[in-house]
Scaffold this motif. Structure first.
Motif, mmCIF file in Angstrom:
data_model
loop_
_atom_site.group_PDB
_atom_site.id
_atom_site.type_symbol
_atom_site.label_atom_id
_atom_site.label_comp_id
_atom_site.label_asym_id
_atom_site.label_seq_id
_atom_site.Cartn_x
_atom_site.Cartn_y
_atom_site.Cartn_z
ATOM 1 N N ARG A 20 -1.586 -13.154 0.904
ATOM 2 C CA ARG A 20 -1.575 -12.155 1.970
ATOM 3 C C ARG A 20 -0.246 -11.387 1.987
ATOM 4 O O ARG A 20 -0.213 -10.165 2.184
ATOM 5 C CB ARG A 20 -1.795 -12.826 3.323
ATOM 6 N N MET A 31 -0.239 -8.919 -0.824
ATOM 7 C CA MET A 31 -1.072 -7.761 -0.518
ATOM 8 C C MET A 31 -0.383 -6.830 0.492
ATOM 9 O O MET A 31 -0.443 -5.594 0.359
ATOM 10 C CB MET A 31 -2.422 -8.230 0.035
ATOM 11 N N ASN A 32 0.273 -7.418 1.497
ATOM 12 C CA ASN A 32 0.991 -6.587 2.480
ATOM 13 C C ASN A 32 2.122 -5.806 1.821
ATOM 14 O O ASN A 32 2.334 -4.614 2.104
ATOM 15 C CB ASN A 32 1.529 -7.458 3.616
ATOM 16 N N ARG A 35 0.611 -2.991 -0.170
ATOM 17 C CA ARG A 35 0.164 -1.880 0.674
ATOM 18 C C ARG A 35 1.344 -1.043 1.171
ATOM 19 O O ARG A 35 1.294 0.196 1.179
ATOM 20 C CB ARG A 35 -0.617 -2.423 1.882
ATOM 21 N N ASN A 36 2.421 -1.737 1.592
ATOM 22 C CA ASN A 36 3.586 -1.013 2.105
ATOM 23 C C ASN A 36 4.215 -0.118 1.037
ATOM 24 O O ASN A 36 4.494 1.068 1.263
ATOM 25 C CB ASN A 36 4.628 -1.994 2.642
ATOM 26 N N VAL A 73 2.994 0.798 -2.009
ATOM 27 C CA VAL A 73 2.086 1.814 -2.542
ATOM 28 C C VAL A 73 1.917 2.950 -1.528
ATOM 29 O O VAL A 73 1.762 4.116 -1.898
ATOM 30 C CB VAL A 73 0.723 1.176 -2.903
ATOM 31 N N GLY A 74 1.979 2.627 -0.236
ATOM 32 C CA GLY A 74 1.933 3.683 0.773
ATOM 33 C C GLY A 74 3.092 4.641 0.634
ATOM 34 O O GLY A 74 2.946 5.858 0.773
ATOM 35 N N ARG A 126 2.550 6.822 -2.464
ATOM 36 C CA ARG A 126 1.511 7.835 -2.345
ATOM 37 C C ARG A 126 1.815 8.899 -1.306
ATOM 38 O O ARG A 126 1.067 9.840 -1.134
ATOM 39 C CB ARG A 126 0.178 7.170 -1.974
ATOM 40 N N ARG A 175 -2.229 10.455 -5.330
ATOM 41 C CA ARG A 175 -2.919 9.305 -5.889
ATOM 42 C C ARG A 175 -3.030 9.374 -7.410
ATOM 43 O O ARG A 175 -3.816 8.651 -8.002
ATOM 44 C CB ARG A 175 -4.320 9.196 -5.272
#
Length: 377
Positions: free
Chosen positions: A222, A225-226, A229-230, A232-233, A236, A246
């Motif tokens: 987890r 994954m967090n 996400r942070n 890659v955010g 992008r 993207r």
């Protein structure tokens, strides 16, 4: 539209000056129709003083000379000659401006020689001083306009270079974040691997410990994954314009778009690609960054009127890249101490075992040349 407005204003000016000169001629000297017609002919070329200033200046000399013969004093037509002399100096280059000054001098000498009453020497000196002053005022205006245009052009080039630097900085920051993503994920995956191995060993003998290890693996997953996400955010999202981005990391396939971007920024650029050898992803990105930095360097330092050329040769055993321009050369680059683009290029080339040459180009200009070895298969 601007030319039409200028022609209208000049025609209006010519009509007003001609009317004033004719009225003064009739009132002060009681002149006849011939003299009035010559004055109109003298001021008529003022209407085209911006479009054909030298031709208009030549045309005004004939009526002035005839007035000198008939009237003995062509002074009422003098302002027309001065206006046209100013126009030649203000709207044409130095060679034509000097030609205009010579035409005025010859015309004045001709009028004086044809006049029945020769002016006194103080009058000659005053006329010469006025003519030189008018010519000098026109040249000063032209030089000032040229200086202002150069300032505007330089400001536009600096703005384009700043935008190119900003884009390069964003791309470099995204690459740095991508490396950080790799480190973060690699750490979490390593932890998960160790915990999975431990759980497998104690799964039969001690199920409780195995359950704790599996819980830890779940929690670590987890976290990974967090983190992904942070980061890659951030990758992008453009911090300035906002829309998500993207696309994958750029490579040699994106060079046409990069070249077009440089053309739009004001650097005429050509692209030549030879061969289609397979290039590893990392080297593909490094090659793109090298070309990008080389073109950015040319955009910033090559100077106005420079052209750039990118050559890419993809052979089975090597990749050759050349970014060259015909601009100011290495001296313009030496004053720039703020960027680390060329240092970054050297690091990328060294990372993939390549050979790099950065420096003056034969025949003038600057070049960045790199050769990367490619492995078989």
């Amino acid at each position: 539209m601007r030319t039409d407005r200028a022609l209208f204003r000049d025609s209006f000016l010519a009509a007003v000056l001609a009317a004033a000169a004719v009225a003064l001629f009739v009132v002060s000297r009681g002149g006849g129709a011939a003299g009035a017609a010559l004055l109109v002919l003298a001021y008529a070329p003022v209407a085209v003083r911006r479009r054909w200033p030298l031709a208009a200046l030549c045309a005004v000399q004939a009526p002035i000379a005839v007035l000198a013969v008939l009237d003995g004093e062509p002074g009422l037509a003098g302002p027309a000659g001065l206006i046209l002399l100013y126009s030649v100096a203000a709207h044409r280059g130095l060679a034509i401006a000097l030609s205009g000054l010579a035409v005025t001098a010859v015309g004045y000498a001709t009028a004086v020689s044809l006049s029945p009453s020769a002016p006194a020497w103080p009058d000659h000196a005053m006329a010469i001083l006025i003519g030189i002053a008018v010519w000098g005022a026109g040249r000063s205006l032209r030089l000032r306009r040229a200086y202002l245009e150069e300032l505007k052009d330089r400001a536009a080039r600096l703005e384009r270079a700043r935008e190119a630097d900003t884009r390069a900085a964003r791309a470099e920051e995204r690459s740095r974040i991508a490396r950080e993503l790799h480190d973060v994920v690699a750490h979490h995956v390593s932890v998960m691997t160790v915990q999975a191995a431990a759980a497998r060993k104690v799964l039969t003998a001690n199920p409780e410990v195995a359950r704790e290890a599996l819980s830890a693996i779940e929690e670590t997953g987890r976290l990974a994954m967090n983190e992904m996400r942070n980061i890659v955010g951030v990758l992008r999202t453009d911090a300035v314009s906002g829309p998500p981005e993207r696309r994958p990391q750029p490579g040699l396939r994106d060079l046409p778009a990069l070249v077009e971007q440089m053309r739009e920024a004001g650097l005429p650029t050509e692209l030549e690609v030879e061969g289609q050898a397979a290039v590893p992803a990392g080297l593909d990105l490094a090659a793109y960054r090298l070309v990008q930095e080389g073109l950015t360097n040319s955009l910033r330092h090559a100077g106005p009127g420079a052209h750039a050329r990118v050559s890419v040769r993809q052979a089975p055993r090597e990749l050759s890249l050349v970014v060259e321009d015909d601009g100011l050369g290495p001296e313009a680059r030496e004053g720039d101490r703020t960027g680390h683009g060329l240092v970054g290029i050297r690091e990328r080339v060294a990372l993939y075992g390549g050979i790099l040459r950065v420096g003056p180009r034969t025949g003038g200009g600057f070049e960045v040349r790199a050769i990367f070895p490619l492995k078989d298969g």
